[in-house]
Design a protein around this motif. Structure first.
Motif, PDB file in Angstrom:
ATOM      1  N   ASN A 194      17.856   6.264 -51.793  1.00  0.00           N
ATOM      2  CA  ASN A 194      19.218   6.198 -52.347  1.00  0.00           C
ATOM      3  C   ASN A 194      19.437   7.452 -53.496  1.00  0.00           C
ATOM      4  O   ASN A 194      20.530   7.918 -53.730  1.00  0.00           O
ATOM      5  N   LEU A 195      18.276   8.089 -53.966  1.00  0.00           N
ATOM      6  CA  LEU A 195      18.531   9.238 -54.587  1.00  0.00           C
ATOM      7  C   LEU A 195      19.001  10.331 -53.583  1.00  0.00           C
ATOM      8  O   LEU A 195      19.827  11.421 -54.122  1.00  0.00           O
ATOM      9  N   VAL A 196      18.259  10.385 -52.285  1.00  0.00           N
ATOM     10  CA  VAL A 196      18.750  11.493 -51.305  1.00  0.00           C
ATOM     11  C   VAL A 196      20.503  11.393 -51.154  1.00  0.00           C
ATOM     12  O   VAL A 196      21.214  12.013 -51.156  1.00  0.00           O
ATOM     13  N   LYS A 197      20.889  10.017 -50.954  1.00  0.00           N
ATOM     14  CA  LYS A 197      22.109   9.662 -50.768  1.00  0.00           C
ATOM     15  C   LYS A 197      23.199   9.840 -51.891  1.00  0.00           C
ATOM     16  O   LYS A 197      24.186  10.539 -51.736  1.00  0.00           O
ATOM     17  N   ILE A 253      26.785  16.545 -53.951  1.00  0.00           N
ATOM     18  CA  ILE A 253      27.126  18.048 -53.585  1.00  0.00           C
ATOM     19  C   ILE A 253      28.439  18.044 -52.585  1.00  0.00           C
ATOM     20  O   ILE A 253      29.264  18.911 -52.632  1.00  0.00           O
ATOM     21  N   ALA A 254      28.581  16.870 -51.736  1.00  0.00           N
ATOM     22  CA  ALA A 254      29.865  16.793 -50.739  1.00  0.00           C
ATOM     23  C   ALA A 254      30.959  17.001 -51.766  1.00  0.00           C
ATOM     24  O   ALA A 254      32.126  17.449 -51.410  1.00  0.00           O
ATOM     25  N   LYS A 255      31.106  16.164 -53.048  1.00  0.00           N
ATOM     26  CA  LYS A 255      32.325  16.062 -53.833  1.00  0.00           C
ATOM     27  C   LYS A 255      32.547  17.566 -54.332  1.00  0.00           C
ATOM     28  O   LYS A 255      33.844  18.069 -54.487  1.00  0.00           O
ATOM     29  N   PRO A 285      29.765  13.057 -47.645  1.00  0.00           N
ATOM     30  CA  PRO A 285      28.453  13.075 -47.756  1.00  0.00           C
ATOM     31  C   PRO A 285      27.569  13.471 -46.482  1.00  0.00           C
ATOM     32  O   PRO A 285      26.719  14.197 -46.502  1.00  0.00           O
ATOM     33  N   LYS A 286      28.147  12.854 -45.291  1.00  0.00           N
ATOM     34  CA  LYS A 286      27.264  13.005 -43.960  1.00  0.00           C
ATOM     35  C   LYS A 286      27.429  14.410 -43.509  1.00  0.00           C
ATOM     36  O   LYS A 286      26.589  14.624 -42.641  1.00  0.00           O
ATOM     37  N   GLU A 287      28.489  15.284 -43.997  1.00  0.00           N
ATOM     38  CA  GLU A 287      28.240  16.546 -43.717  1.00  0.00           C
ATOM     39  C   GLU A 287      27.389  17.453 -44.286  1.00  0.00           C
ATOM     40  O   GLU A 287      27.319  18.637 -44.015  1.00  0.00           O
ATOM     41  N   ILE A 288      26.389  16.895 -45.379  1.00  0.00           N
ATOM     42  CA  ILE A 288      25.560  17.804 -46.014  1.00  0.00           C
ATOM     43  C   ILE A 288      24.020  17.568 -45.193  1.00  0.00           C
ATOM     44  O   ILE A 288      23.577  16.477 -45.282  1.00  0.00           O
ATOM     45  N   GLU A 344      32.149  17.721 -39.571  1.00  0.00           N
ATOM     46  CA  GLU A 344      31.887  16.585 -38.600  1.00  0.00           C
ATOM     47  C   GLU A 344      32.492  16.908 -37.223  1.00  0.00           C
ATOM     48  O   GLU A 344      33.594  17.476 -37.331  1.00  0.00           O
ATOM     49  N   GLY A 345      31.745  16.729 -36.130  1.00  0.00           N
ATOM     50  CA  GLY A 345      32.299  17.161 -34.942  1.00  0.00           C
ATOM     51  C   GLY A 345      31.753  18.481 -34.328  1.00  0.00           C
ATOM     52  O   GLY A 345      32.067  18.697 -33.213  1.00  0.00           O
ATOM     53  N   THR A 346      31.184  19.399 -35.287  1.00  0.00           N
ATOM     54  CA  THR A 346      30.703  20.521 -34.829  1.00  0.00           C
ATOM     55  C   THR A 346      29.443  20.322 -33.912  1.00  0.00           C
ATOM     56  O   THR A 346      28.638  19.626 -34.241  1.00  0.00           O
TER      57      THR A 346
END
Length: 380
Positions: A43-46, A52-54, A60-63, A216-218
């Motif tokens: 949960n800390l990682v998420k 960071i994504a913000k 978030p899934k792009e980090i 996303e998608g790269t």
């Protein structure tokens, strides 16, 4: 002590130390474990991904968390090149990249990829027309830093991104933002960036942690294999204390609309004004808020660097990574065509929010004393 080598590394924020200590003492479970301690760490990682994504207005899934800027750059370049080599083997980069870009690029060249190196102006800025002409149907990747780590030139990333995507929408755009993140606003989607590298210890975070933004998608493949962590893109147990420390540093540097970067710029510009009091110097500095590159005529940079160190003032003669290779003259200084009489005497002064104008005043007074003295001993 006066520390003006913040482009090499920064002192960790006390708040970062605190959250890292808490993670090590309390949330010490393995994020891959299925019990409560593991879920607590996961949960800390998420949460860190979300924070960071913000800052990038990304998902978030792009980090992807990495061990730092070098791994982020290697993953971006090698992972992308290998994943897309059926489409083509042409890669474009510049003549002023950091070692963690030009070394993987050189390795890819040995594997049969064709590399085009873009020239830069005397100010260290890439030639956009040359970029446009270099992009081909088989160009799979363009890699360009956002801020040069030696002279602080800010590259026209937004314009470059538009050119790349208009000329070949399939070309992947990688940006080394290791010196830029936290110093200026970066929204990868608006800049047409597909991959973006960052390192924690440049923004008062811990060493050994960074991230790679992957749009996303790269199409990219992993270069580290094992347990399949981070959805298979980067195997290895996540560095949870480093990750939470990184997120804390990111949040602190970017809050209040980059007011920290403005404070850094004020100190740098004050330094640039005062350094003019030293005779026979050349200011190579770009527009980055934290990096000043100064060339001293008829002085070897290492001699002046150690003379300053003896007085408790810490600076750099270039990139810390490049210094390990004992380069006589950096690729960047050659690329900007700096006159020979200045090349050997170039120092980098790089600033953080912890530096003050009083420290600048003290440094200038020391330079006024050292520079004339050292010039007396130069070989004729």
């Amino acid at each position: 002590m006066i520390y003006f080598d913040n482009a090499a590394t920064t002192r960790v924020f006390p708040e970062v130390v605190k959250v890292m200590q808490d993670a090590m003492e309390s949330s010490y479970g393995n994020p891959s474990a299925k019990h409560m301690k593991g879920m607590e760490a996961e949960n800390l990682v998420k949460k860190a991904q979300e924070v960071i994504a913000k800052t990038l207005k990304a998902k978030p899934k792009e980090i992807l968390f990495t061990s730092g800027g070098t791994e982020s750059n290697n993953t971006a370049l090698i992972g992308t090149a290998l994943a897309n080599q059926r489409k083509g083997k042409h890669i474009i980069t510049t003549k002023i990249e950091h070692a963690s870009v030009y070394e993987p690029i050189a390795w890819l060249c040995e594997q049969g990829f064709e590399i085009t190196y873009l020239d830069v102006t005397a100010e260290g800025i890439i030639d956009l027309e040359q970029l446009k002409n270099a992009i081909r149907e088989d160009t799979i990747l363009v890699s360009c830093m956002m801020i040069n780590n030696e002279i602080g030139a800010i590259e026209p990333i937004e314009e470059a991104g538009k050119i790349i995507k208009e000329k070949n929408p399939e070309t992947i755009f990688h940006v080394d933002a290791i010196q830029a993140y936290g110093k200026m606003p970066i929204i990868p989607k608006n800049l047409k960036i597909d991959l973006l590298s960052m390192s924690g210890h440049k923004i008062h975070g811990p060493k050994g942690i960074g991230f790679l933004y992957i749009k996303e998608g790269t199409k990219i493949q992993p270069i580290i294999f094992g347990g399949g962590q981070q959805k298979g893109m980067r195997s290895g147990t996540e560095n949870v204390p480093g990750i939470v420390g990184l997120a804390c540093a990111c949040e602190k540097m970017i809050k209040n609309d980059y007011e920290n970067a403005q404070r850094i710029r004020e100190v740098k510009e004050y330094f640039q004004e005062r350094i003019k009091e030293i005779e026979d110097i050349k200011d190579n500095s770009g527009q980055a808020p934290h990096i000043a590159s100064i060339s001293f005529k008829k002085i070897r940079s290492e001699v002046l660097l150690h003379a300053l160190e003896d007085r408790g003032i810490y600076v750099s003669s270039g990139s810390a990574c490049s210094s390990n290779k004992k380069q006589v003259v950096s690729g960047t200084l050659n690329a900007i065509a700096l006159a020979d009489e200045y090349k050997d005497g170039t120092l980098r002064f790089s600033f953080s929010i912890e530096n003050t104008k009083e420290e600048v005043d003290e440094t200038i007074e020391v330079l006024k004393e050292l520079v004339p003295m050292l010039r007396k001993f130069v070989r004729r």
